[in-house]
Motif scaffolding. Structure first.
Motif, PDB file in Angstrom:
ATOM      1  N   GLN A  87     -49.122  22.521 -58.906  1.00 59.44           N
ATOM      2  CA  GLN A  87     -46.774  22.912 -59.304  1.00 59.44           C
ATOM      3  C   GLN A  87     -47.257  24.105 -58.608  1.00 59.44           C
ATOM      4  O   GLN A  87     -45.775  24.100 -57.529  1.00 59.44           O
ATOM      5  N   VAL A  88     -48.358  24.531 -57.420  1.00 58.08           N
ATOM      6  CA  VAL A  88     -47.704  26.003 -56.852  1.00 58.08           C
ATOM      7  C   VAL A  88     -47.471  25.319 -55.731  1.00 58.08           C
ATOM      8  O   VAL A  88     -46.617  26.123 -55.069  1.00 58.08           O
ATOM      9  N   ARG A  89     -48.345  23.750 -55.199  1.00 61.04           N
ATOM     10  CA  ARG A  89     -47.868  23.464 -53.638  1.00 61.04           C
ATOM     11  C   ARG A  89     -46.819  22.780 -53.777  1.00 61.04           C
ATOM     12  O   ARG A  89     -46.062  22.660 -53.139  1.00 61.04           O
ATOM     13  N   LYS A  90     -46.396  22.346 -54.844  1.00 55.60           N
ATOM     14  CA  LYS A  90     -44.735  21.151 -54.724  1.00 55.60           C
ATOM     15  C   LYS A  90     -44.454  22.802 -54.802  1.00 55.60           C
ATOM     16  O   LYS A  90     -42.730  21.985 -53.996  1.00 55.60           O
ATOM     17  N   TYR A  91     -43.687  23.594 -55.703  1.00 55.01           N
ATOM     18  CA  TYR A  91     -43.092  24.647 -55.239  1.00 55.01           C
ATOM     19  C   TYR A  91     -42.643  25.377 -54.410  1.00 55.01           C
ATOM     20  O   TYR A  91     -41.630  25.362 -53.930  1.00 55.01           O
ATOM     21  N   ARG A  92     -44.121  25.364 -53.679  1.00 57.54           N
ATOM     22  CA  ARG A  92     -44.044  25.986 -51.993  1.00 57.54           C
ATOM     23  C   ARG A  92     -43.672  25.123 -50.987  1.00 57.54           C
ATOM     24  O   ARG A  92     -42.368  25.413 -50.763  1.00 57.54           O
ATOM     25  N   ILE A  93     -43.647  23.928 -51.149  1.00 60.05           N
ATOM     26  CA  ILE A  93     -43.468  23.208 -50.422  1.00 60.05           C
ATOM     27  C   ILE A  93     -41.696  22.651 -50.433  1.00 60.05           C
ATOM     28  O   ILE A  93     -41.251  23.115 -49.108  1.00 60.05           O
ATOM     29  N   ALA A  94     -41.456  23.127 -51.868  1.00 59.06           N
ATOM     30  CA  ALA A  94     -39.943  22.560 -51.630  1.00 59.06           C
ATOM     31  C   ALA A  94     -39.310  23.524 -51.154  1.00 59.06           C
ATOM     32  O   ALA A  94     -38.178  23.486 -50.932  1.00 59.06           O
ATOM     33  N   ALA A  95     -39.806  25.055 -51.075  1.00 58.23           N
ATOM     34  CA  ALA A  95     -39.001  26.323 -50.696  1.00 58.23           C
ATOM     35  C   ALA A  95     -39.516  26.201 -49.644  1.00 58.23           C
ATOM     36  O   ALA A  95     -38.663  27.473 -49.020  1.00 58.23           O
ATOM     37  N   GLY A  96     -39.528  25.672 -48.685  1.00 60.81           N
ATOM     38  CA  GLY A  96     -40.122  25.513 -47.288  1.00 60.81           C
ATOM     39  C   GLY A  96     -41.093  26.375 -46.852  1.00 60.81           C
ATOM     40  O   GLY A  96     -40.267  26.946 -45.672  1.00 60.81           O
ATOM     41  N   LEU A  97     -41.876  26.637 -47.739  1.00 69.19           N
ATOM     42  CA  LEU A  97     -42.687  28.291 -47.463  1.00 69.19           C
ATOM     43  C   LEU A  97     -44.412  27.791 -46.502  1.00 69.19           C
ATOM     44  O   LEU A  97     -44.829  26.831 -47.341  1.00 69.19           O
ATOM     45  N   SER A  98     -44.668  28.255 -45.476  1.00 72.41           N
ATOM     46  CA  SER A  98     -45.881  27.932 -44.887  1.00 72.41           C
ATOM     47  C   SER A  98     -46.779  28.740 -46.231  1.00 72.41           C
ATOM     48  O   SER A  98     -45.884  29.398 -47.111  1.00 72.41           O
ATOM     49  N   VAL A  99     -48.741  28.419 -46.259  1.00 73.70           N
ATOM     50  CA  VAL A  99     -49.247  29.229 -47.026  1.00 73.70           C
ATOM     51  C   VAL A  99     -49.246  30.108 -46.031  1.00 73.70           C
ATOM     52  O   VAL A  99     -49.426  31.123 -47.681  1.00 73.70           O
ATOM     53  N   GLY A 100     -49.024  30.839 -45.291  1.00 74.98           N
ATOM     54  CA  GLY A 100     -48.591  32.389 -44.393  1.00 74.98           C
ATOM     55  C   GLY A 100     -48.353  33.017 -45.917  1.00 74.98           C
ATOM     56  O   GLY A 100     -47.477  33.821 -46.027  1.00 74.98           O
ATOM     57  N   ASP A 101     -46.513  32.591 -45.152  1.00 76.82           N
ATOM     58  CA  ASP A 101     -45.372  32.813 -45.504  1.00 76.82           C
ATOM     59  C   ASP A 101     -45.357  33.402 -47.126  1.00 76.82           C
ATOM     60  O   ASP A 101     -44.822  34.037 -47.900  1.00 76.82           O
ATOM     61  N   MET A 102     -45.770  31.847 -48.015  1.00 78.57           N
ATOM     62  CA  MET A 102     -45.953  32.099 -49.348  1.00 78.57           C
ATOM     63  C   MET A 102     -46.980  33.357 -50.346  1.00 78.57           C
ATOM     64  O   MET A 102     -46.710  34.516 -50.590  1.00 78.57           O
ATOM     65  N   ALA A 103     -48.068  33.227 -49.057  1.00 78.93           N
ATOM     66  CA  ALA A 103     -49.008  34.804 -49.250  1.00 78.93           C
ATOM     67  C   ALA A 103     -48.658  35.833 -49.311  1.00 78.93           C
ATOM     68  O   ALA A 103     -48.598  36.197 -50.048  1.00 78.93           O
ATOM     69  N   ALA A 104     -47.460  36.140 -47.688  1.00 77.61           N
ATOM     70  CA  ALA A 104     -47.218  37.409 -47.861  1.00 77.61           C
ATOM     71  C   ALA A 104     -46.366  38.182 -48.831  1.00 77.61           C
ATOM     72  O   ALA A 104     -45.831  38.491 -48.963  1.00 77.61           O
ATOM     73  N   ARG A 105     -45.784  36.630 -49.158  1.00 79.15           N
ATOM     74  CA  ARG A 105     -44.348  37.124 -50.315  1.00 79.15           C
ATOM     75  C   ARG A 105     -44.943  37.829 -51.603  1.00 79.15           C
ATOM     76  O   ARG A 105     -44.167  38.123 -51.969  1.00 79.15           O
TER      77      ARG A 105
END
Length: 214
Positions: A33-51
């Motif tokens: 679920q985390v991967r699916k929503y992160r990709i749908a939001a257009g976020l890289s792993v780095g961007d998501m981690a920082a957020r």
């Protein structure tokens, strides 16, 4: 009280295999679920981690089901993805009760109408958290009489499958044809009033409350 050294020497508690499987399944669902929503939001792993405020390594472990998330981390992930926390658990397997009855294998039951040619086939009864539901297939043929009228607790749904009949509920009467549905309060007197086109088959589903008198 055991000392720190003694605590270290205590044997590890055995983990229930079923509990371990449930934990692994939960971690896999959250990862997906985390991967699916992160990709749908257009976020890289780095961007998501920082957020979210966690390291890239930790987020990578979460997305690969290599770690269990704390409630705090789950909250941060949901906030960062702008989704409810419950969205991260969608897809978790949970055993739910079900009743399967193959065609023609329902239990034959006796009710007031049985003596006048009404044929009742129980398709299953299931108790959920708050309600009990019962499904019955009713068949009326040339030998069936219109009587009886019924009264019972609960709410009933009648779905017409074959034939035509006039069905009464209280002072109202409804001409029922295949595909017609009627929902009614079981406390009101109800039952077939006129058998117009035989054979007649309809599905009766009744939902009862927690107690027999509800």
């Amino acid at each position: 009280m055991a000392t720190a050294h003694e605590e270290h020497d205590l044997p590890d508690r055995e983990i229930d295999p079923s509990q371990a499987r449930e934990t692994a399944n939960l971690e896999a669902v959250i990862a997906r679920q985390v991967r699916k929503y992160r990709i749908a939001a257009g976020l890289s792993v780095g961007d998501m981690a920082a957020r979210v405020g966690i390291s890239k390594a930790m987020l990578s472990k979460i997305e690969n089901a290599q770690t269990s998330c704390s409630l705090t981390t789950l909250g941060r992930l949901a906030l960062g993805l702008d989704i409810p926390v419950t969205a991260l658990f969608r897809g978790v397997d949970a055993e739910r009760e079900a009743v399967y009855v193959p065609a023609g294998h329902g239990a034959q039951i006796s009710r007031r109408g049985s003596r006048v040619g009404h044929h009742y086939e129980l398709l299953g009864a299931l108790r959920g958290p708050h309600k009990r539901m019962e499904a019955v297939l009713v068949t009326l043929t040339e030998s069936s009489e219109v009587f009886p009228l019924f009264q019972h607790p609960g709410t009933e749904l009648i779905y017409m499958l074959e034939g035509v009949m006039v069905y009464g509920h209280g002072e109202a009467h409804y001409t029922m044809r295949p595909g017609d549905a009627l929902q009614l309060d079981g406390e009101g007197t109800h039952g077939p009033q006129e058998l117009v086109e035989l054979p007649i088959r309809f599905l009766s589903v009744t939902a009862f409350g927690d107690h027999p008198d509800e």
